[in-house]
Design an enzyme around this catalytic site. Structure first.
Site, PDB file in Angstrom:
ATOM      1  N   PHE A  73       0.868  -1.175   0.000  1.00 51.03           N
ATOM      2  CA  PHE A  73       0.000   0.000   0.000  1.00 51.03           C
ATOM      3  C   PHE A  73       0.899   1.217   0.000  1.00 51.03           C
ATOM      4  O   PHE A  73       1.387   1.623   1.045  1.00 51.03           O
ATOM      5  CB  PHE A  73      -0.873  -0.023   1.252  1.00 51.03           C
ATOM      6  CG  PHE A  73      -2.210   0.631   1.077  1.00 51.03           C
ATOM      7  CD1 PHE A  73      -2.667   1.037  -0.162  1.00 51.03           C
ATOM      8  CD2 PHE A  73      -3.043   0.820   2.175  1.00 51.03           C
ATOM      9  CE1 PHE A  73      -3.918   1.620  -0.311  1.00 51.03           C
ATOM     10  CE2 PHE A  73      -4.299   1.402   2.037  1.00 51.03           C
ATOM     11  CZ  PHE A  73      -4.734   1.801   0.791  1.00 51.03           C
ATOM     12  N   TYR A 234       5.667  -3.888  24.699  1.00 48.07           N
ATOM     13  CA  TYR A 234       5.602  -4.674  23.467  1.00 48.07           C
ATOM     14  C   TYR A 234       4.919  -6.033  23.697  1.00 48.07           C
ATOM     15  O   TYR A 234       3.727  -6.154  23.487  1.00 48.07           O
ATOM     16  CB  TYR A 234       6.986  -4.830  22.788  1.00 48.07           C
ATOM     17  CG  TYR A 234       6.794  -5.286  21.353  1.00 48.07           C
ATOM     18  CD1 TYR A 234       6.757  -4.369  20.314  1.00 48.07           C
ATOM     19  CD2 TYR A 234       6.544  -6.629  21.054  1.00 48.07           C
ATOM     20  CE1 TYR A 234       6.476  -4.776  19.007  1.00 48.07           C
ATOM     21  CE2 TYR A 234       6.260  -7.042  19.762  1.00 48.07           C
ATOM     22  CZ  TYR A 234       6.242  -6.118  18.748  1.00 48.07           C
ATOM     23  OH  TYR A 234       5.955  -6.523  17.472  1.00 48.07           O
TER      24      TYR A 234
END
Ligand code: NAD
Ligand code: NA
Length: 395
Positions: A73, A234
């Protein structure tokens, strides 16, 4: 035009076509220097224009002479406005592939949509018949769900409590303490919807139902674990929940593919400088210490070194060395005890005053600019360049 880097915080608004092309050529040269890999010959890479996906496409093409289809994209250039780096990377990749006599076609659009999946299926049918390797390497902050049309946003937050730790601004070298508020509302679910395994499975379903997967097909998605210091934000945070889901999905897809002898794997890769990782507080400080330590030990790797090793030693090297959770671990050198122990020591010491000595901030910053094709060796940035580059297969 003459293109210079224009940064705003942790993003760069411009990118350089010649620099991006040089990065791609350097990655190709690296793969070629390592010799042939007896790997897959028809490869689909989803998220193929930058980072690990681009490195996967390059390794397949130039390591195994594979035909590749890449999905991504990216933004094309307009007069006076450079394209996004993935666009320039892909243009350069296709040109090099053409020169080498390798099939390479690309599709620029939203991989989460049904339309792009259908386009890819049709392209495989027309040109390749079937694919024998599917790499899933999307990294996106948003996903429009193809069934509901609802747009979900992922967030990078700890779960349960505020996380406070050190971070560094890699532009200025300032080390400071930062607090990140925990996830609230639908944050966890939304992040899992964007970065979990649902879309990977949808891709594999669409490909299987269209009969474009070869017998014995392999599919691989990429994950991350990382050290103790980044765990709250994370692996134990919202993004970690999505990675848990992605990793669990590998088993579901393997079951789905059983009838055609196919297998799905997750490869846990090492931490690298990307636009996304630069935006996560704490991570840039960790990466700058990691780079310093791994370079000193002679085991530093970028995307292409990681993926070349993943292919040649694990995927096609006959020894997957799966961990107790069934994952491929190409983060093995990052996670070595001697590496992590050293980082833990340096972490305690790190301040604005010493970060340039004990950490590799310069290396971090250089890698950041290189993502956009800047500060690449051998490129004349004073030269006038045409920003309106085209991708050969997309005209
Ligand atoms: P990246 O941002 O460099 O690449 C992402 C790719 O996805 C690009 O090609 C982009 O065009 C494409 N993409 C994004 N949204 C899309 C959409 N809607 N439709 C089509 N294409 C789209 O990311 P990366 O760092 O290479 O990450 C790839 C994977 O590797 C991710 O799963 C990431 O979590 C994982 N990983 C990253 C690191 C790291 O340190 N960067 C470490 C281990 C694992
Ligand atoms: Na990628």
């Amino acid at each position: 035009m003459i293109i210079e880097p224009r940064t705003r915080g942790f993003i760069c608004l411009t990118s350089h076509p010649t620099g991006c092309a040089q990065n791609v050529k350097d990655q190709i040269a690296y793969v070629q220097s390592k010799g042939k890999i007896e790997g897959a010959k028809k490869v689909l890479v989803i998220g193929a224009s930058t980072g690990f996906g681009l490195a996967s496409r390059i390794t397949s093409a130039f390591g195994s002479d594979a035909a590749t289809i890449g999905v991504f994209f990216d933004k094309a250039a307009s007069e006076g406005r450079p394209a996004s780096p993935g666009f320039y990377n892909t243009a350069a990749f296709e040109e090099e592939a053409q020169k080498a006599g390798l099939y390479a076609k690309s599709i620029n659009g939203d991989a989460f949509s049904n339309e792009i999946k259908e386009e890819v299926v049709n392209l495989i049918k027309e040109d390749l018949g079937q694919v024998d390797l599917v790499i899933y390497s999307l990294a996106s902050p948003v996903r429009t769900h193809p069934e509901s049309g609802k747009r979900f946003k992922s967030v990078l937050k700890p779960i349960g409590e505020v996380f406070t730790n050190k971070t560094v601004d890699f532009h200025t070298g300032k080390v400071s303490e930062i607090s990140i508020k925990p996830a609230e509302g639908d944050d966890v679910e939304n992040t899992v919807t964007v970065m979990g395994g649902e879309d990977w499975r949808m891709w594999m379903d669409a490909l299987k139902n269209a009969n474009v997967l070869a017998e014995g097909v392999t599919t691989v998605a990429y994950s991350y674990i990382g050290p103790e210091v980044t765990k709250p934000v994370y692996r134990n945070g919202t993004i970690g929940a999505a990675k848990d889901h992605l990793e669990a999905t590998a088993f579901t897809i393997s079951e789905d593919l059983e009838a055609i002898g196919g297998k799905a794997y997750v490869s846990v890769n090492k931490a690298l400088v990307t636009q996304a990782s630069s935006a996560i507080p704490v991570i840039p400080l960790y990466i700058s210490l990691l780079f310093k330590v791994m370079k000193e030990k002679g085991i530093h790797e970028g995307c292409i070194e990681q993926i070349e090793r993943l292919y040649s030693e694990r995927l096609f090297g006959g020894d997957l060395s799966l961990d107790e959770k069934g994952r491929i671990r190409i983060d093995d050198w990052e996670m070595r005890d001697d590496v992590q122990e050293e980082i833990t020591k340096l972490w305690e010491q790190a301040t604005s005053e010493n970060i340039n000595e004990i950490g590799d901030l310069e290396g971090y910053s250089l890698e950041f600019f290189k993502l956009f094709g800047f500060k690449v060796d051998g490129v004349n940035y004073e030269a006038d360049v045409n920003e309106l580059v085209k991708i050969p297969s997309i005209q």
